[in-house]
Design a protein around this motif. Structure first.
Motif, PDB file in Angstrom:
ATOM      1  N   ASN A  62     -38.043  19.431 -51.503  1.00 29.39           N
ATOM      2  CA  ASN A  62     -37.880  18.344 -50.539  1.00 29.39           C
ATOM      3  C   ASN A  62     -39.212  17.744 -50.110  1.00 29.39           C
ATOM      4  O   ASN A  62     -40.274  18.367 -50.231  1.00 29.39           O
ATOM      5  CB  ASN A  62     -37.103  18.846 -49.323  1.00 29.39           C
ATOM      6  N   SER A  63     -39.141  16.545 -49.546  1.00 28.86           N
ATOM      7  CA  SER A  63     -40.342  15.734 -49.318  1.00 28.86           C
ATOM      8  C   SER A  63     -41.282  16.300 -48.264  1.00 28.86           C
ATOM      9  O   SER A  63     -42.464  15.939 -48.248  1.00 28.86           O
ATOM     10  CB  SER A  63     -39.934  14.313 -48.909  1.00 28.86           C
ATOM     11  N   ASN A  64     -40.801  17.184 -47.366  1.00 29.76           N
ATOM     12  CA  ASN A  64     -41.712  17.701 -46.350  1.00 29.76           C
ATOM     13  C   ASN A  64     -42.844  18.521 -46.954  1.00 29.76           C
ATOM     14  O   ASN A  64     -43.841  18.794 -46.296  1.00 29.76           O
ATOM     15  CB  ASN A  64     -40.949  18.531 -45.312  1.00 29.76           C
ATOM     16  N   HIS A  65     -42.709  18.911 -48.224  1.00 33.07           N
ATOM     17  CA  HIS A  65     -43.767  19.664 -48.902  1.00 33.07           C
ATOM     18  C   HIS A  65     -44.896  18.771 -49.395  1.00 33.07           C
ATOM     19  O   HIS A  65     -45.983  19.268 -49.676  1.00 33.07           O
ATOM     20  CB  HIS A  65     -43.187  20.423 -50.107  1.00 33.07           C
ATOM     21  N   TRP A  66     -44.667  17.473 -49.539  1.00 34.00           N
ATOM     22  CA  TRP A  66     -45.693  16.635 -50.158  1.00 34.00           C
ATOM     23  C   TRP A  66     -45.741  15.205 -49.618  1.00 34.00           C
ATOM     24  O   TRP A  66     -46.420  14.345 -50.184  1.00 34.00           O
ATOM     25  CB  TRP A  66     -45.503  16.579 -51.688  1.00 34.00           C
ATOM     26  N   ASN A  67     -45.068  14.919 -48.505  1.00 36.87           N
ATOM     27  CA  ASN A  67     -45.113  13.551 -47.978  1.00 36.87           C
ATOM     28  C   ASN A  67     -46.213  13.351 -46.931  1.00 36.87           C
ATOM     29  O   ASN A  67     -46.304  12.300 -46.307  1.00 36.87           O
ATOM     30  CB  ASN A  67     -43.753  13.128 -47.419  1.00 36.87           C
ATOM     31  N   THR A  68     -47.048  14.380 -46.726  1.00 33.46           N
ATOM     32  CA  THR A  68     -48.239  14.240 -45.887  1.00 33.46           C
ATOM     33  C   THR A  68     -49.451  14.599 -46.761  1.00 33.46           C
ATOM     34  O   THR A  68     -49.322  14.752 -47.966  1.00 33.46           O
ATOM     35  CB  THR A  68     -48.180  15.174 -44.663  1.00 33.46           C
ATOM     36  N   LYS A 116     -47.508  13.364 -60.289  1.00 31.26           N
ATOM     37  CA  LYS A 116     -46.246  14.071 -60.052  1.00 31.26           C
ATOM     38  C   LYS A 116     -45.763  13.839 -58.627  1.00 31.26           C
ATOM     39  O   LYS A 116     -44.564  13.671 -58.376  1.00 31.26           O
ATOM     40  CB  LYS A 116     -46.440  15.571 -60.311  1.00 31.26           C
ATOM     41  N   ARG A 117     -46.688  13.801 -57.698  1.00 32.50           N
ATOM     42  CA  ARG A 117     -46.303  13.530 -56.308  1.00 32.50           C
ATOM     43  C   ARG A 117     -45.736  12.117 -56.171  1.00 32.50           C
ATOM     44  O   ARG A 117     -44.735  11.914 -55.471  1.00 32.50           O
ATOM     45  CB  ARG A 117     -47.515  13.695 -55.395  1.00 32.50           C
ATOM     46  N   GLU A 118     -46.372  11.144 -56.816  1.00 27.77           N
ATOM     47  CA  GLU A 118     -45.878   9.773 -56.747  1.00 27.77           C
ATOM     48  C   GLU A 118     -44.463   9.669 -57.320  1.00 27.77           C
ATOM     49  O   GLU A 118     -43.610   8.962 -56.784  1.00 27.77           O
ATOM     50  CB  GLU A 118     -46.819   8.826 -57.500  1.00 27.77           C
ATOM     51  N   GLU A 119     -44.231  10.398 -58.409  1.00 29.84           N
ATOM     52  CA  GLU A 119     -42.882  10.421 -58.993  1.00 29.84           C
ATOM     53  C   GLU A 119     -41.881  11.002 -58.008  1.00 29.84           C
ATOM     54  O   GLU A 119     -40.773  10.470 -57.835  1.00 29.84           O
ATOM     55  CB  GLU A 119     -42.907  11.260 -60.272  1.00 29.84           C
ATOM     56  N   ALA A 120     -42.268  12.098 -57.340  1.00 28.57           N
ATOM     57  CA  ALA A 120     -41.379  12.723 -56.362  1.00 28.57           C
ATOM     58  C   ALA A 120     -41.120  11.794 -55.179  1.00 28.57           C
ATOM     59  O   ALA A 120     -39.992  11.710 -54.674  1.00 28.57           O
ATOM     60  CB  ALA A 120     -41.987  14.041 -55.876  1.00 28.57           C
ATOM     61  N   MET A 121     -42.149  11.082 -54.738  1.00 31.80           N
ATOM     62  CA  MET A 121     -41.980  10.161 -53.621  1.00 31.80           C
ATOM     63  C   MET A 121     -40.998   9.050 -53.979  1.00 31.80           C
ATOM     64  O   MET A 121     -40.191   8.616 -53.139  1.00 31.80           O
ATOM     65  CB  MET A 121     -43.339   9.561 -53.240  1.00 31.80           C
ATOM     66  N   GLU A 122     -41.025   8.588 -55.223  1.00 36.35           N
ATOM     67  CA  GLU A 122     -40.136   7.507 -55.644  1.00 36.35           C
ATOM     68  C   GLU A 122     -38.683   7.964 -55.742  1.00 36.35           C
ATOM     69  O   GLU A 122     -37.773   7.233 -55.334  1.00 36.35           O
ATOM     70  CB  GLU A 122     -40.600   6.960 -56.992  1.00 36.35           C
ATOM     71  N   GLN A 123     -38.445   9.181 -56.287  1.00 36.46           N
ATOM     72  CA  GLN A 123     -37.073   9.616 -56.480  1.00 36.46           C
ATOM     73  C   GLN A 123     -36.515  10.417 -55.308  1.00 36.46           C
ATOM     74  O   GLN A 123     -35.310  10.684 -55.254  1.00 36.46           O
ATOM     75  CB  GLN A 123     -36.936  10.425 -57.776  1.00 36.46           C
ATOM     76  N   PHE A 161     -37.158  13.550 -54.426  1.00 31.19           N
ATOM     77  CA  PHE A 161     -37.194  15.003 -54.597  1.00 31.19           C
ATOM     78  C   PHE A 161     -38.123  15.317 -55.763  1.00 31.19           C
ATOM     79  O   PHE A 161     -38.421  14.442 -56.591  1.00 31.19           O
ATOM     80  CB  PHE A 161     -35.796  15.586 -54.849  1.00 31.19           C
ATOM     81  N   LEU A 162     -38.582  16.562 -55.806  1.00 31.24           N
ATOM     82  CA  LEU A 162     -39.501  16.978 -56.855  1.00 31.24           C
ATOM     83  C   LEU A 162     -38.740  17.670 -57.971  1.00 31.24           C
ATOM     84  O   LEU A 162     -38.029  18.647 -57.739  1.00 31.24           O
ATOM     85  CB  LEU A 162     -40.553  17.937 -56.288  1.00 31.24           C
ATOM     86  N   SER A 163     -38.888  17.169 -59.167  1.00 31.11           N
ATOM     87  CA  SER A 163     -38.328  17.804 -60.361  1.00 31.11           C
ATOM     88  C   SER A 163     -39.492  18.441 -61.108  1.00 31.11           C
ATOM     89  O   SER A 163     -40.326  17.729 -61.677  1.00 31.11           O
ATOM     90  CB  SER A 163     -37.618  16.771 -61.239  1.00 31.11           C
ATOM     91  N   SER A 164     -39.576  19.763 -61.077  1.00 31.56           N
ATOM     92  CA  SER A 164     -40.753  20.441 -61.618  1.00 31.56           C
ATOM     93  C   SER A 164     -40.383  21.338 -62.783  1.00 31.56           C
ATOM     94  O   SER A 164     -39.229  21.735 -62.950  1.00 31.56           O
ATOM     95  CB  SER A 164     -41.441  21.270 -60.528  1.00 31.56           C
ATOM     96  N   SER A 165     -41.400  21.674 -63.583  1.00 35.55           N
ATOM     97  CA  SER A 165     -41.223  22.575 -64.721  1.00 35.55           C
ATOM     98  C   SER A 165     -42.551  23.255 -64.995  1.00 35.55           C
ATOM     99  O   SER A 165     -43.591  22.909 -64.408  1.00 35.55           O
ATOM    100  CB  SER A 165     -40.759  21.805 -65.962  1.00 35.55           C
ATOM    101  N   ASP A 166     -42.536  24.231 -65.903  1.00 41.42           N
ATOM    102  CA  ASP A 166     -43.771  24.928 -66.244  1.00 41.42           C
ATOM    103  C   ASP A 166     -44.794  23.986 -66.871  1.00 41.42           C
ATOM    104  O   ASP A 166     -45.999  24.260 -66.841  1.00 41.42           O
ATOM    105  CB  ASP A 166     -43.476  26.082 -67.206  1.00 41.42           C
TER     106      ASP A 166
END
Length: 342
Positions: A119-125, A80-87, A89-94
């Motif tokens: 936003n990426s500052n939550h998961w880019n480190t 999921k993180r890799e997907e967010a890094m590519e696009q 932003f994070l698109s999340s669901s339950d």
């Protein structure tokens, strides 16, 4: 009588001299014991200075939240993180929640958790942010639903000051603490634990149970995902109180729908908000003016204007006053200034 006063005059000097002799003896005895222990009078200032330095340089002891997550579930989070890094932003669901176990205060607590943060500052480190829900009736620091994120996300100690000030002014806010986080034995350093929107938050704020509302951002994220970040950055989408973010959603909507009282409150709250949107009700008829004024004053005091963005404000419908109250969260005070300084 006269004889009593005479006795007092005679005994008072004796008592004073005896007391002075006792103190002097204790001082002498303490000095002798200190000398035999290796202390010297000239070393006392140095000892006091060393103790002072030890106290100010010893980091505070923080509670440790240790996460144990198995390899398949960790890989789900990583994907999921890799997907967010590519696009971008994070698109999340339950459906993104995975099972894990958290050890805190000597207890092993089953939880479900997922990556969090638009936003990426939550998961880019390597300090990823997570949304965590405890299972059954277990609570951590009184919370069943909370987020954990690196301390930099909320402006370090500034967010703590922001929410503490709101609590002092009897304005609803998320509970917020510093903790240390470990994952599968790896020390991730200092994090914040921040309460999510829940009935426990309302209880901690001394309010009667009611519903919590927020802007429905689904239309925004649909557009963002389809158009891309660059297109959105230059767009003029209607994102205000009467635009895309003007639509409301209810937190824990399934639980609210199952409770007739809460369901009725949700319908009333949304109807009143929409009446404010179309101008048929004045703001003072929909929002608690006193509470909102204090909220905005504290936001201004702490430069926590991130909390006033339409997408970030959460509203509590107070069933006693029938008014909406803001819930302080995600103020990120001084974060922009800190980024510029870095």
């Amino acid at each position: 009588g006269e004889s009593g006063r005479v006795w007092v005059k005679l005994l008072l000097p004796i008592v004073l001299i005896s007391g002075f002799a006792l103190v002097l003896g204790l001082v002498f005895l303490s000095g002798a014991l200190a000398y035999r222990s290796g202390w010297r009078p000239a070393e006392i200032p140095k000892y006091l200075q060393n103790e002072f330095n030890r106290l100010i340089n010893t980091p505070p002891s923080l509670p440790v939240l240790a996460i144990d997550i198995d390899f398949p579930n960790l890989e789900t989070v990583r994907a999921k993180r890799e997907e967010a890094m590519e696009q971008g932003f994070l698109s999340s669901s339950d459906g993104d929640f995975v099972n894990a176990t958290v050890t805190f205060d000597g207890r092993n607590i089953p939880v479900k958790m997922r990556l969090k943060g638009d936003n990426s500052n939550h998961w880019n480190t390597d300090k990823w942010s997570f949304r965590v829900h405890t299972k059954r009736e277990a609570r951590i620091l009184g919370m069943k639903r909370f987020s954990i994120h690196g301390a930099h996300i909320r402006g370090f100690h500034h967010e703590q000051g922001f929410v503490d000030t709101l609590f002092h002014e009897n304005v609803l806010a998320t509970r917020f603490r510093f903790i240390k986080v470990e994952m599968n034995g790896r020390d991730l350093g200092i994090y914040n634990i921040e309460e999510s929107m829940s009935k426990e938050l309302v209880e901690a704020g001394g309010r009667r149970q009611g519903v919590i509302l927020a802007a429905d951002q689904s239309a925004w994220w649909d557009y963002y995902g389809n158009a891309g970040a660059q297109a959105v950055s230059g767009s003029v989408l209607p994102l205000g109180f009467r635009g895309l973010h003007g639509q409301l959603r209810v937190f824990q909507d399934s639980s609210v729908a199952a409770d007739p009282d809460l369901s009725s409150q949700a319908e009333t709250a949304i109807a009143r908000y929409r009446a404010f949107q179309d101008g048929s009700l004045k703001p003072s008829e929909v929002f608690d003016v006193g509470v909102t004024a204090k909220y905005l004053a504290v936001v201004d005091l702490w430069a926590a204007d991130h909390a006033t963005e339409v997408a970030n404000i959460r509203w509590f419908y107070n069933p006693v006053t029938t008014k909406l109250e803001p819930i302080g969260n995600d103020g990120a005070p001084w974060v922009h200034e800190l980024r510029e300084a870095v």
